[in-house]
Design an enzyme around this catalytic site. Structure first.
Site, PDB file in Angstrom:
ATOM      1  N   SER A 175       0.817  -1.210   0.000  1.00 13.06           N
ATOM      2  CA  SER A 175       0.000   0.000   0.000  1.00 13.06           C
ATOM      3  C   SER A 175       0.849   1.257   0.000  1.00 13.06           C
ATOM      4  CB  SER A 175      -0.824   0.061   1.291  1.00 13.06           C
ATOM      5  OG  SER A 175      -1.729  -0.974   1.349  1.00 13.06           O
TER       6      SER A 175
ATOM      7  N   HIS B  48      -1.031  -2.630  -7.146  1.00 15.91           N
ATOM      8  CA  HIS B  48      -1.774  -2.273  -5.927  1.00 15.91           C
ATOM      9  C   HIS B  48      -3.280  -2.336  -6.179  1.00 15.91           C
ATOM     10  CE1 HIS B  48      -2.636   0.991  -2.655  1.00 15.91           C
ATOM     11  NE2 HIS B  48      -2.861  -0.226  -2.208  1.00 15.91           N
TER      12      HIS B  48
HETATM   13  N1  CAA Z   1     -15.904  -8.905  -0.978  1.00 14.00           N
HETATM   14  C1  CAA Z   1     -16.547  -9.134  -2.140  1.00 14.00           C
HETATM   15  N2  CAA Z   1     -17.641  -8.434  -2.518  1.00 14.00           N
HETATM   16  C2  CAA Z   1     -18.113  -7.514  -1.684  1.00 14.00           C
HETATM   17  C3  CAA Z   1     -17.500  -7.229  -0.450  1.00 14.00           C
HETATM   18  C4  CAA Z   1     -16.354  -7.980  -0.098  1.00 14.00           C
HETATM   19  N3  CAA Z   1     -15.683  -7.759   1.020  1.00 14.00           N
HETATM   20  N4  CAA Z   1     -18.197  -6.244   0.165  1.00 14.00           N
HETATM   21  C5  CAA Z   1     -19.210  -5.926  -0.655  1.00 14.00           C
HETATM   22  N5  CAA Z   1     -19.165  -6.686  -1.762  1.00 14.00           N
HETATM   23  C6  CAA Z   1     -20.062  -6.633  -2.911  1.00 14.00           C
HETATM   24  C7  CAA Z   1     -21.464  -7.047  -2.518  1.00 14.00           C
HETATM   25  O1  CAA Z   1     -21.627  -8.432  -2.630  1.00 14.00           O
HETATM   26  C8  CAA Z   1     -22.298  -6.305  -3.532  1.00 14.00           C
HETATM   27  O2  CAA Z   1     -22.222  -6.992  -4.744  1.00 14.00           O
HETATM   28  P1  CAA Z   1     -23.552  -7.257  -5.591  1.00 14.00           P
HETATM   29  O3  CAA Z   1     -24.078  -5.912  -5.949  1.00 14.00           O
HETATM   30  O4  CAA Z   1     -23.004  -8.013  -6.717  1.00 14.00           O
HETATM   31  O5  CAA Z   1     -24.429  -8.012  -4.696  1.00 14.00           O
HETATM   32  C9  CAA Z   1     -21.519  -5.003  -3.766  1.00 14.00           C
HETATM   33  O6  CAA Z   1     -20.183  -5.259  -3.311  1.00 14.00           O
HETATM   34  C10 CAA Z   1     -22.120  -3.852  -2.979  1.00 14.00           C
HETATM   35  O7  CAA Z   1     -22.177  -4.251  -1.632  1.00 14.00           O
HETATM   36  P2  CAA Z   1     -23.323  -3.836  -0.615  1.00 14.00           P
HETATM   37  O8  CAA Z   1     -24.568  -3.529  -1.375  1.00 14.00           O
HETATM   38  O9  CAA Z   1     -23.388  -4.865   0.460  1.00 14.00           O
HETATM   39  O10 CAA Z   1     -22.740  -2.572   0.116  1.00 14.00           O
HETATM   40  P3  CAA Z   1     -22.320  -1.167  -0.439  1.00 14.00           P
HETATM   41  O11 CAA Z   1     -23.172  -0.702  -1.554  1.00 14.00           O
HETATM   42  O12 CAA Z   1     -22.159  -0.337   0.773  1.00 14.00           O
HETATM   43  O13 CAA Z   1     -20.853  -1.397  -1.054  1.00 14.00           O
HETATM   44  C11 CAA Z   1     -18.545  -1.294  -0.728  1.00 14.00           C
HETATM   45  C12 CAA Z   1     -19.839  -1.974  -0.311  1.00 14.00           C
HETATM   46  C13 CAA Z   1     -18.286  -1.540  -2.234  1.00 14.00           C
HETATM   47  C14 CAA Z   1     -17.431  -1.925   0.073  1.00 14.00           C
HETATM   48  C15 CAA Z   1     -18.693   0.233  -0.470  1.00 14.00           C
HETATM   49  O14 CAA Z   1     -19.063   0.452   0.862  1.00 14.00           O
HETATM   50  C16 CAA Z   1     -17.439   1.012  -0.750  1.00 14.00           C
HETATM   51  O15 CAA Z   1     -17.127   1.353  -1.901  1.00 14.00           O
HETATM   52  N6  CAA Z   1     -16.651   1.317   0.318  1.00 14.00           N
HETATM   53  C17 CAA Z   1     -15.393   2.026   0.189  1.00 14.00           C
HETATM   54  C18 CAA Z   1     -14.342   1.071  -0.292  1.00 14.00           C
HETATM   55  C19 CAA Z   1     -13.011   1.737  -0.436  1.00 14.00           C
HETATM   56  O16 CAA Z   1     -12.831   2.910  -0.271  1.00 14.00           O
HETATM   57  N7  CAA Z   1     -11.999   0.904  -0.758  1.00 14.00           N
HETATM   58  C20 CAA Z   1     -10.652   1.350  -0.860  1.00 14.00           C
HETATM   59  C21 CAA Z   1      -9.981   1.108   0.470  1.00 14.00           C
HETATM   60  S1  CAA Z   1      -8.329   1.729   0.448  1.00 14.00           S
HETATM   61  C22 CAA Z   1      -7.473   0.530  -0.342  1.00 14.00           C
HETATM   62  O17 CAA Z   1      -7.941  -0.490  -0.705  1.00 14.00           O
HETATM   63  C23 CAA Z   1      -6.028   0.820  -0.580  1.00 14.00           C
HETATM   64  C24 CAA Z   1      -5.104   0.602   0.542  1.00 14.00           C
HETATM   65  O18 CAA Z   1      -3.913   0.432   0.228  1.00 14.00           O
HETATM   66  C25 CAA Z   1      -5.470   0.645   1.979  1.00 14.00           C
HETATM   67  P1  NAD Z   2      -4.328  -9.298   6.244  1.00 16.20           P
HETATM   68  O1  NAD Z   2      -3.848  -9.078   7.634  1.00 16.20           O
HETATM   69  O2  NAD Z   2      -5.772  -9.520   5.985  1.00 16.20           O
HETATM   70  O3  NAD Z   2      -3.551 -10.556   5.597  1.00 16.20           O
HETATM   71  C1  NAD Z   2      -2.168 -10.685   5.561  1.00 16.20           C
HETATM   72  C2  NAD Z   2      -1.849 -12.159   5.397  1.00 16.20           C
HETATM   73  O4  NAD Z   2      -0.448 -12.293   5.130  1.00 16.20           O
HETATM   74  C3  NAD Z   2      -2.136 -12.987   6.662  1.00 16.20           C
HETATM   75  O5  NAD Z   2      -2.975 -14.072   6.325  1.00 16.20           O
HETATM   76  C4  NAD Z   2      -0.755 -13.443   7.122  1.00 16.20           C
HETATM   77  O6  NAD Z   2      -0.752 -14.730   7.706  1.00 16.20           O
HETATM   78  C5  NAD Z   2       0.013 -13.444   5.806  1.00 16.20           C
HETATM   79  N1  NAD Z   2       1.462 -13.363   5.952  1.00 16.20           N
HETATM   80  C6  NAD Z   2       2.185 -12.608   6.830  1.00 16.20           C
HETATM   81  N2  NAD Z   2       3.489 -12.840   6.644  1.00 16.20           N
HETATM   82  C7  NAD Z   2       3.599 -13.759   5.642  1.00 16.20           C
HETATM   83  C8  NAD Z   2       4.687 -14.393   4.999  1.00 16.20           C
HETATM   84  N3  NAD Z   2       5.930 -14.169   5.373  1.00 16.20           N
HETATM   85  N4  NAD Z   2       4.423 -15.273   4.011  1.00 16.20           N
HETATM   86  C9  NAD Z   2       3.142 -15.538   3.626  1.00 16.20           C
HETATM   87  N5  NAD Z   2       2.076 -14.952   4.195  1.00 16.20           N
HETATM   88  C10 NAD Z   2       2.306 -14.073   5.184  1.00 16.20           C
HETATM   89  O7  NAD Z   2      -3.773  -8.064   5.399  1.00 16.20           O
HETATM   90  P2  NAD Z   2      -4.354  -7.456   4.040  1.00 16.20           P
HETATM   91  O8  NAD Z   2      -5.317  -6.396   4.380  1.00 16.20           O
HETATM   92  O9  NAD Z   2      -4.735  -8.557   3.133  1.00 16.20           O
HETATM   93  O10 NAD Z   2      -3.054  -6.706   3.471  1.00 16.20           O
HETATM   94  C11 NAD Z   2      -2.048  -7.410   2.791  1.00 16.20           C
HETATM   95  C12 NAD Z   2      -1.190  -6.437   1.980  1.00 16.20           C
HETATM   96  O11 NAD Z   2      -2.042  -5.724   1.076  1.00 16.20           O
HETATM   97  C13 NAD Z   2      -0.459  -5.376   2.807  1.00 16.20           C
HETATM   98  O12 NAD Z   2       0.774  -5.096   2.197  1.00 16.20           O
HETATM   99  C14 NAD Z   2      -1.407  -4.193   2.714  1.00 16.20           C
HETATM  100  O13 NAD Z   2      -0.768  -2.962   2.912  1.00 16.20           O
HETATM  101  C15 NAD Z   2      -1.887  -4.330   1.288  1.00 16.20           C
HETATM  102  N6  NAD Z   2      -3.173  -3.694   1.007  1.00 16.20           N
HETATM  103  C16 NAD Z   2      -4.163  -3.709   1.947  1.00 16.20           C
HETATM  104  C17 NAD Z   2      -5.388  -3.119   1.648  1.00 16.20           C
HETATM  105  C18 NAD Z   2      -6.511  -3.124   2.643  1.00 16.20           C
HETATM  106  O14 NAD Z   2      -7.477  -2.389   2.467  1.00 16.20           O
HETATM  107  N7  NAD Z   2      -6.456  -3.921   3.687  1.00 16.20           N
HETATM  108  C19 NAD Z   2      -5.586  -2.529   0.402  1.00 16.20           C
HETATM  109  C20 NAD Z   2      -4.565  -2.548  -0.555  1.00 16.20           C
HETATM  110  C21 NAD Z   2      -3.350  -3.133  -0.236  1.00 16.20           C
END
Ligand code: CAA
Ligand code: NAD
Length: 282
Positions: free
Chosen positions: A119, A140
């Site tokens: 990330s 990513h």
């Molecule tokens: N896995 C698979 N499918 C999922 C799911 C999950 N965890 N959560 C929801 N869905 C699917 C549902 O099944 C539904 O699909 P259908 O329409 O086909 O039935 C669809 O998504 C919409 O779900 P809901 O109607 O239950 O709920 P919603 O309309 O609130 O949508 C959401 C759920 C898509 C997660 C929405 O809340 C959303 O867009 N949230 C923000 C997500 C976001 O910002 N993601 C980025 C995070 S940051 C990141 O990823 C980067 C990082 O490095 C941290």
């Molecule tokens: P998570 O905690 O759900 O899963 C991480 C998994 O990695 C665990 O099952 C753990 O057992 C496994 N793991 C740890 N060390 C390991 C190793 N040495 N070999 C094999 N497996 C190992 O975490 P996550 O949310 O799936 O995030 C995973 C990666 O994806 C991170 O780098 C995170 O920054 C990135 N990411 C996360 C998100 C998010 O929204 N959570 C979005 C985009 C990218």
């Protein structure tokens, strides 16, 4: 380069989603984690998601069986020896990722692409753990992977054009939209998203508002699909903290200082939805 078989390292919320979308696109997948329990948890998530697709009549039970058959489960890193590409989605920690890439470099075929779903961590530094930095790249995905359209693609300093083009074509094959960004801490997504989440945590920490009120303001006031604290719980508070630490260290600017409340929750093991407790209880 043709990608027919991919190994996904880490079967957590991201790894399981990444494995699912590859299998659905007709690509063979090895889903790998450190324990069988972790692999099974990820595999069950995929089964649940596919069953929902069957219920919605988007795929048939036969399609589901074919997709599931493409996924091999593994706790043995040696399975990387016959894949075209590895996508690492283990914990957001540079030591863990560097050590994994050093090992994968000795196991995976010389032609294999080594991608990371990090990330925020530097692709160039992860690539430096290998003898093939030209084949290392950031791919990513966003959470939840089966739903979100974006794939941020990040080249390291040495990433070749051929590898970039391969990963871009793969993202399109998965029906995702690739966007290329440069290798800076947090790339674009988390350079912008995570300081907002951190600021939302500060508003709770400083008593400006309750978590519920902060989320309601951002949902109804800014039309965000989830409030920032719900989103933080959904991403994982450990991941949020590691990303803030990377931004803080990488830019040296105090504006990226992780909120002490975020540190406290992570120390308590309140990692959000995945542990049943974060800003909310699940
Ligand atoms: N896995 C698979 N499918 C999922 C799911 C999950 N965890 N959560 C929801 N869905 C699917 C549902 O099944 C539904 O699909 P259908 O329409 O086909 O039935 C669809 O998504 C919409 O779900 P809901 O109607 O239950 O709920 P919603 O309309 O609130 O949508 C959401 C759920 C898509 C997660 C929405 O809340 C959303 O867009 N949230 C923000 C997500 C976001 O910002 N993601 C980025 C995070 S940051 C990141 O990823 C980067 C990082 O490095 C941290
Ligand atoms: P998570 O905690 O759900 O899963 C991480 C998994 O990695 C665990 O099952 C753990 O057992 C496994 N793991 C740890 N060390 C390991 C190793 N040495 N070999 C094999 N497996 C190992 O975490 P996550 O949310 O799936 O995030 C995973 C990666 O994806 C991170 O780098 C995170 O920054 C990135 N990411 C996360 C998100 C998010 O929204 N959570 C979005 C985009 C990218």
């Amino acid at each position: 380069m043709k990608i027919k078989k991919v190994m996904v390292i880490g079967a957590g919320q991201m790894g399981s989603g990444i494995a699912q979308v590859h299998a659905m696109a007709g690509i063979d997948v090895v889903l790998h984690d450190v324990s069988e329990e972790a692999v099974e948890r990820g595999f069950k998530t995929i089964l649940r998601n596919l069953s929902r697709q069957v219920e919605k009549e988007r795929i048939t039970t036969v399609d589901k069986a074919i997709i599931v058959n493409r996924i091999e489960r593994s706790v043995d890193l040696q399975k990387a020896k016959d894949v075209d590409m590895v996508i690492e989605a283990a914990v957001e920690n540079i030591e863990v990722k560097s050590s994994l890439f050093a090992k994968l470099d000795t196991i995976a075929p010389a032609s294999a692409v080594l991608a990371t779903n990090t990330s925020s961590l530097p692709i160039t530094e992860i690539a430096a753990a290998t003898t093939r930095p030209e084949q290392v790249i950031g791919m990513h995905f966003m959470n939840p992977v089966p739903v979100m359209k974006l794939v941020e693609i990040i080249r390291g300093l040495a990433t070749s054009d051929e590898v970039y083009e391969t990963v871009e074509a793969l993202a399109r094959k998965l029906s995702k939209t690739p966007v290329e960004v440069n290798d800076f801490p947090g790339f674009v997504t988390n350079r912008i998203l995570m300081p907002m989440i951190n600021e939302a945590i500060f508003t709770v920490y400083e008593g400006v508002a309750t978590p519920e009120a902060v989320d309601e303001v951002m949902k109804l006031g800014m039309n965000h699909p989830m409030g920032p604290l719900t989103l933080a719980d959904f991403i994982g508070l450990d991941t949020c903290l590691y990303i803030m630490e990377t931004l803080h260290k990488g830019f040296g600017d105090d504006k990226y200082r992780p909120c002490p409340l975020l540190r406290k929750y992570v120390k308590a093991g309140w990692l959000g939805k995945k542990t049943g407790r974060g800003f909310y209880q699940y």
